[in-house]
Design a protein around this motif. Structure first.
Motif, short mmCIF file in Angstrom:
data_model
loop_
_atom_site.label_atom_id
_atom_site.label_comp_id
_atom_site.label_asym_id
_atom_site.label_seq_id
_atom_site.Cartn_x
_atom_site.Cartn_y
_atom_site.Cartn_z
N ARG A 31 15.01 -8.85 3.65
CA ARG A 31 16.23 -8.39 4.30
C ARG A 31 16.03 -7.10 5.08
O ARG A 31 16.43 -6.99 6.22
N ASP A 32 15.40 -6.09 4.46
CA ASP A 32 15.30 -4.77 5.05
C ASP A 32 14.11 -4.64 5.99
O ASP A 32 13.14 -5.39 5.90
N SER A 38 11.69 0.05 -0.18
CA SER A 38 11.17 0.93 -1.22
C SER A 38 9.76 0.46 -1.60
O SER A 38 9.41 -0.69 -1.38
N PRO A 39 8.95 1.32 -2.19
CA PRO A 39 7.57 0.93 -2.56
C PRO A 39 7.52 -0.16 -3.61
O PRO A 39 6.50 -0.83 -3.75
N GLU A 40 8.61 -0.39 -4.34
CA GLU A 40 8.63 -1.42 -5.37
C GLU A 40 8.88 -2.81 -4.80
O GLU A 40 8.78 -3.80 -5.52
#
Length: 77
Positions: A31-32, A38-40
């Protein structure tokens, strides 16, 4: 022509750098934007299954639709 082994060059630096990356326990994020992730989060998870404790490799493979007896004309989802 005989080939001689290369000599070790002590003056040359290391050509690779090891970088440890945490497991993508946040799951697959389609999606992003890459810069907003984020790194996760994982960009792709080919053959990997995320869990709360890490990422696991998908179990082997199984044969499916074998012995059709003809040429395959198309593969569709």
């Amino acid at each position: 022509m005989l080939l001689a082994p290369l000599r070790f060059n002590r003056t040359r630096g290391s050509s690779s750098v090891v970088k440890f990356v945490p497991a993508p326990y946040g799951g697959w994020n389609a999606r992003d934007d890459l810069s907003d992730m984020s790194p996760e989060d994982a960009v792709t998870l080919d053959n990997f299954i995320p869990s709360e404790s890490g990422v696991f490799l998908r179990d082997g493979k199984s044969e499916w639709a074998t012995g059709l007896g003809g040429a395959i004309g198309a593969l569709m989802e």
